[in-house]
Design an enzyme around this catalytic site. Structure first.
Site, mmCIF file in Angstrom:
data_model
loop_
_atom_site.group_PDB
_atom_site.id
_atom_site.type_symbol
_atom_site.label_atom_id
_atom_site.label_comp_id
_atom_site.label_asym_id
_atom_site.label_seq_id
_atom_site.Cartn_x
_atom_site.Cartn_y
_atom_site.Cartn_z
ATOM 1 N N ARG A 168 6.368 12.568 -3.145
ATOM 2 C CA ARG A 168 6.824 11.504 -4.045
ATOM 3 C C ARG A 168 6.164 11.598 -5.403
ATOM 4 O O ARG A 168 6.749 11.279 -6.421
ATOM 5 C CB ARG A 168 6.519 10.136 -3.420
ATOM 6 C CG ARG A 168 6.653 9.001 -4.428
ATOM 7 C CD ARG A 168 6.647 7.651 -3.775
ATOM 8 N NE ARG A 168 7.595 7.600 -2.700
ATOM 9 C CZ ARG A 168 7.341 7.055 -1.503
ATOM 10 N NH1 ARG A 168 6.164 6.532 -1.256
ATOM 11 N NH2 ARG A 168 8.261 7.037 -0.582
ATOM 12 N N TYR A 169 4.883 11.991 -5.416
ATOM 13 C CA TYR A 169 4.128 12.053 -6.663
ATOM 14 C C TYR A 169 4.035 13.510 -7.110
ATOM 15 O O TYR A 169 4.134 14.424 -6.294
ATOM 16 C CB TYR A 169 2.721 11.506 -6.446
ATOM 17 C CG TYR A 169 2.670 10.051 -6.031
ATOM 18 C CD1 TYR A 169 2.851 9.038 -6.963
ATOM 19 C CD2 TYR A 169 2.431 9.696 -4.706
ATOM 20 C CE1 TYR A 169 2.783 7.701 -6.586
ATOM 21 C CE2 TYR A 169 2.364 8.358 -4.321
ATOM 22 C CZ TYR A 169 2.533 7.365 -5.272
ATOM 23 O OH TYR A 169 2.470 6.053 -4.894
ATOM 24 N N ARG A 188 0.811 15.764 -5.417
ATOM 25 C CA ARG A 188 0.263 15.602 -4.071
ATOM 26 C C ARG A 188 1.359 15.298 -3.061
ATOM 27 O O ARG A 188 2.400 14.749 -3.413
ATOM 28 C CB ARG A 188 -0.809 14.510 -4.041
ATOM 29 C CG ARG A 188 -0.374 13.148 -4.574
ATOM 30 C CD ARG A 188 -1.604 12.400 -5.056
ATOM 31 N NE ARG A 188 -1.346 11.031 -5.467
ATOM 32 C CZ ARG A 188 -0.844 10.678 -6.640
ATOM 33 N NH1 ARG A 188 -0.479 11.601 -7.500
ATOM 34 N NH2 ARG A 188 -0.680 9.412 -6.943
ATOM 35 N N CYS A 219 -0.530 7.158 17.631
ATOM 36 C CA CYS A 219 -1.791 6.552 17.207
ATOM 37 C C CYS A 219 -2.580 6.128 18.435
ATOM 38 O O CYS A 219 -2.024 6.021 19.532
ATOM 39 C CB CYS A 219 -1.537 5.324 16.340
ATOM 40 S SG CYS A 219 -0.794 5.702 14.748
ATOM 41 N N CYS A 277 -0.639 -0.902 15.114
ATOM 42 C CA CYS A 277 -0.735 -2.065 14.240
ATOM 43 C C CYS A 277 0.658 -2.681 14.169
ATOM 44 O O CYS A 277 1.625 -1.988 13.871
ATOM 45 C CB CYS A 277 -1.160 -1.648 12.833
ATOM 46 S SG CYS A 277 -2.598 -0.560 12.765
ATOM 47 N N CYS A 332 2.959 -1.985 11.094
ATOM 48 C CA CYS A 332 2.948 -0.570 10.686
ATOM 49 C C CYS A 332 4.083 -0.229 9.722
ATOM 50 O O CYS A 332 5.243 -0.526 9.970
ATOM 51 C CB CYS A 332 3.057 0.318 11.923
ATOM 52 S SG CYS A 332 3.130 2.077 11.516
ATOM 53 N N ARG A 368 5.160 2.696 9.178
ATOM 54 C CA ARG A 368 6.016 3.729 9.768
ATOM 55 C C ARG A 368 6.424 3.386 11.187
ATOM 56 O O ARG A 368 6.572 4.271 12.032
ATOM 57 C CB ARG A 368 5.329 5.093 9.730
ATOM 58 C CG ARG A 368 5.061 5.518 8.336
ATOM 59 C CD ARG A 368 4.834 6.972 8.082
ATOM 60 N NE ARG A 368 4.468 7.061 6.676
ATOM 61 C CZ ARG A 368 3.222 7.047 6.231
ATOM 62 N NH1 ARG A 368 2.213 7.053 7.068
ATOM 63 N NH2 ARG A 368 2.976 7.045 4.942
ATOM 64 N N ASP A 384 4.189 -3.766 3.179
ATOM 65 C CA ASP A 384 5.498 -3.180 2.924
ATOM 66 C C ASP A 384 6.573 -4.004 3.619
ATOM 67 O O ASP A 384 6.318 -4.683 4.613
ATOM 68 C CB ASP A 384 5.524 -1.721 3.417
ATOM 69 C CG ASP A 384 4.533 -0.861 2.652
ATOM 70 O OD1 ASP A 384 4.353 -1.105 1.447
ATOM 71 O OD2 ASP A 384 3.923 0.049 3.264
ATOM 72 N N ASP A 437 3.350 -1.129 -2.948
ATOM 73 C CA ASP A 437 4.096 0.123 -2.856
ATOM 74 C C ASP A 437 5.556 -0.280 -3.082
ATOM 75 O O ASP A 437 6.129 -1.041 -2.298
ATOM 76 C CB ASP A 437 3.894 0.771 -1.475
ATOM 77 C CG ASP A 437 3.781 2.281 -1.568
ATOM 78 O OD1 ASP A 437 4.336 2.851 -2.534
ATOM 79 O OD2 ASP A 437 3.167 2.905 -0.677
ATOM 80 N N LYS A 442 3.008 3.525 -5.571
ATOM 81 C CA LYS A 442 2.050 2.416 -5.601
ATOM 82 C C LYS A 442 1.867 1.916 -7.020
ATOM 83 O O LYS A 442 1.622 2.705 -7.930
ATOM 84 C CB LYS A 442 0.706 2.895 -5.050
ATOM 85 C CG LYS A 442 0.764 3.327 -3.603
ATOM 86 C CD LYS A 442 -0.571 3.929 -3.171
ATOM 87 C CE LYS A 442 -0.545 4.454 -1.757
ATOM 88 N NZ LYS A 442 0.264 5.686 -1.608
HETATM 89 C C1 LIG Z 1 -0.006 6.664 -0.884
HETATM 90 C C2 LIG Z 1 0.647 7.943 -0.998
HETATM 91 C C3 LIG Z 1 -0.019 9.039 -1.548
HETATM 92 C C4 LIG Z 1 -1.450 8.963 -2.046
HETATM 93 O O1 LIG Z 1 -1.569 8.103 -3.146
HETATM 94 P P1 LIG Z 1 -2.956 7.941 -3.897
HETATM 95 O O2 LIG Z 1 -2.721 6.828 -4.885
HETATM 96 O O3 LIG Z 1 -3.263 9.250 -4.564
HETATM 97 O O4 LIG Z 1 -3.991 7.601 -2.879
HETATM 98 C C5 LIG Z 1 0.672 10.219 -1.640
HETATM 99 N N1 LIG Z 1 1.944 10.332 -1.251
HETATM 100 C C6 LIG Z 1 2.619 9.289 -0.728
HETATM 101 C C7 LIG Z 1 4.039 9.462 -0.333
HETATM 102 C C8 LIG Z 1 1.995 8.046 -0.584
HETATM 103 O O5 LIG Z 1 2.653 7.022 -0.057
#
Ligand SMILES: *Cc1c(COP(=O)(O)O)cnc(C)c1O
Length: 393
Positions: A120-121, A124, A133, A137, A140, A142, A301, A338, A345
Site C-alpha cells: 500500500r505504501y 514497504r 493466532c 481478538c 480483529c 483481519r 477499523d 487507518d 494510516k
Molecule cells: C500499517 C501498515 C504498514 C506499516 O505502517 P507504518 O506506519 O510504517 O508502521 C505497512 N503496510 C500496510 C498495508 C499497513 O497496514
C-alpha cells in the site's frame, strides 16, 4: 480518577491451572494444545452472560474462539465488564452489521499483488505469513481471514511473495504479520527471515505479533537467538490494558530486548477496555518499564460486527491530550485512523496551534497557556561596531 490495580504489581502464576506441572505451563505447545475453544470449556470456568452466550454461538461463523490458559487467567470471571474478558470472549454485538462496516475494511485484498502480500505504501510491504493466532481478538482487523471461520481459504505463497520483494527494489521495509508470525516454527521463521535478509534492498524487517501477550512462553531463548543472528529485527506487540502487563510478559520483552529487538506497542482504542485517560496512562507507563515504546493507538477499523467496540474519535484525542506534556514523551503513542477502503494510516492529533501567519505562530501548551513564536527576525539593536584591529607588533 487514577487507575488502581486490583492485583499485585506484576501478576504471575498458574492461577486456575495450579495442578499442572510448571514444566507444562511454561511450554508454549502445552498452552496451545490446552486453549479454550468452546462454550462448554468456557462454562467449566465461568458463568457467561446471555449476551456472551449468543456471541459464542455465532463465533464459529465469524472468528473462532480461542484463549490460551495463560491469558484466560487474566480475566476477572466475576466481572462481566472485565477489560480482558471483552477482548477475547465473543458478545452478541459481533452478529450486528452496522453502517460503513466491511469484511475487508482496509481494502487489503485490492492492494495485494500476490496472495498474502499487501503493498500500500511506496517503500514497504505487509507480508501475511499465516492465518492463525494463539488467541483471537474479537475486534480483529483481519477476522475475514484469520482462524479460517469464514472459508477465506488463506494460502500464503511464500516463494511468490519473496520473488515480488526481490523484484521490487523500492521495498526497503518488510513487515511480517498475519495471523501471528510467531506461531510459525523456529525453522520456518528462520527460513523466511534469512531469505529476506539476503535481499540487498531490504533494509528493515519487523514483526507484528501478539504472541508475547497471549503466549509469552513462545519467546524462547532459541527464538531469540534467531532474532539476534538475523537482526536488526524490530517488533510491534499489541497490549491494550495495564492488566496484560504481567511478569511473564515483562520477562518475554526483556528476552527480546536483550536479543537486540527494539519493541513498540500498538493498542486499539476499545470501548469499555481502554477508552479512559487514566487506564491509558497506567498502560503506557508499564510499557516503558518493560522496554516497550508505545507506537500507535489505533481508531478501530470498520470491520463487520465491531460497532460495540467503537469509541468516539474526540475521546481518543482527549486521551492523547491528557498524556502529551503531562508525562514522558516516549510514553505517548501516535493516534491514527487507518482510512477505510485503503487510504493508509492518518495521524489524528489534539490541536495546539491556533494560528500561523508570515509573522508568527500562536499556540497553546499542554496546560492551555498561550504562547507566540515570532517567525520574522527583525534586528532589535544597531549592529555591533566592527572590532578595532590590533596592529601586529
Ligand atoms: C500499517 C501498515 C504498514 C506499516 O505502517 P507504518 O506506519 O510504517 O508502521 C505497512 N503496510 C500496510 C498495508 C499497513 O497496514
Amino acid at each position: 480518577m487514577p487507575y488502581t490495580e486490583d492485583r499485585s504489581a506484576w501478576f504471575e502464576g498458574q492461577g486456575l491451572w495450579q495442578h499442572i506441572p510448571a514444566s507444562d505451563w511454561r511450554d508454549w505447545t502445552w498452552q496451545l494444545k490446552n486453549r479454550i475453544t468452546s462454550v462448554a470449556q468456557l462454562e467449566q470456568f465461568m458463568t457467561l452472560t446471555a449476551d456472551e452466550k449468543a456471541g459464542c454461538d455465532f463465533a464459529g461463523q465469524k472468528l473462532s474462539l480461542a484463549i490460551t490458559p495463560y491469558f484466560f487467567n487474566l480475566i476477572d470471571r466475576h466481572d462481566p465488564n472485565c477489560p480482558i474478558r471483552k477482548q477475547v470472549i465473543p458478545r452478541s454485538g459481533e452478529m450486528q452489521l452496522s453502517t460503513g462496516e466491511e469484511l475487508d475494511s482496509l481494502g487489503e485484498d485490492g492492494h495485494s499483488p500476490v496472495p498474502g502480500l499487501v503493498h500500500r505504501y511506496p517503500d514497504r510491504v505487509l507480508f501475511l505469513v499465516t492465518d492463525r493466532c494463539a488467541a483471537y481478538c474479537r475486534y480483529c482487523t483481519r477476522s475475514r481471514l484469520v482462524s479460517n471461520a469464514q472459508d477465506y481459504n488463506f494460502h500464503p505463497e511464500y516463494e511468490q511473495a519473496l520473488r515480488y520483494i526481490e523484484d521490487h527494489p523500492e521495498v526497503r521495509d518488510v513487515l511480517l504479520s498475519g495471523g501471528d508470525p510467531l506461531l510459525l516454527s523456529d525453522k520456518k521463521l528462520e527460513h523466511l527471515i534469512s531469505r529476506l535478509r539476503a535481499i540487498k534492498h531490504v533494509e528493515f524487517i519487523r514483526i507484528g505479533s501478539r504472541i508475547p501477550v497471549f503466549l509469552p512462553q513462545r519467546i524462547t531463548p532459541a527464538l531469540c537467538e534467531i532474532f539476534e543472528q538475523y537482526g536488526p529485527i524490530w517488533m510491534s506487540i499489541h497490549v491494550n490494558h495495564p492488566k496484560e502487563c504481567t511478569a511473564e510478559l515483562k520477562d518475554a520483552c526483556e528476552r527480546l530486548a536483550f536479543a537486540g529487538v527494539p519493541l513498540g506497542n500498538q493498542s486499539v482504542l476499545l470501548a469499555g477496555v481502554n477508552d479512559d485517560a487514566d487506564v491509558m496512562a497506567a498502560l503506557v507507563h508499564r510499557l516503558l518499564r518493560m522496554r516497550v515504546r508505545p507506537y500507535y493507538l489505533y481508531q478501530m477499523d470498520l470491520i463487520t460486527g465491531g460497532a460495540h467496540f467503537k469509541v468516539d474519535v474526540r475521546k481518543g484525542i482527549e486521551i492523547i491530550r491528557a498524556l502529551r506534556g503531562h508525562t514522558t514523551g516516549y510514553a505517548v503513542p501516535q493516534y491514527v485512523i487507518d482510512a477505510p477502503g485503503g487510504g493508509g494510516k492518518v495521524p489524528v492529533n489534539p490541536e495546539y496551534v491556533e494560528k500561523i501567519t508570515d509573522d508568527e505562530v500562536v499556540f497553546r501548551n499542554y496546560e492551555g497557556e498561550r504562547f507566540v513564536y515570532p517567525l520574522k527576525s527583525v534586528p532589535v539593536v544597531a549592529p555591533a561596531a566592527p572590532v578595532e584591529k590590533i596592529p601586529a607588533r
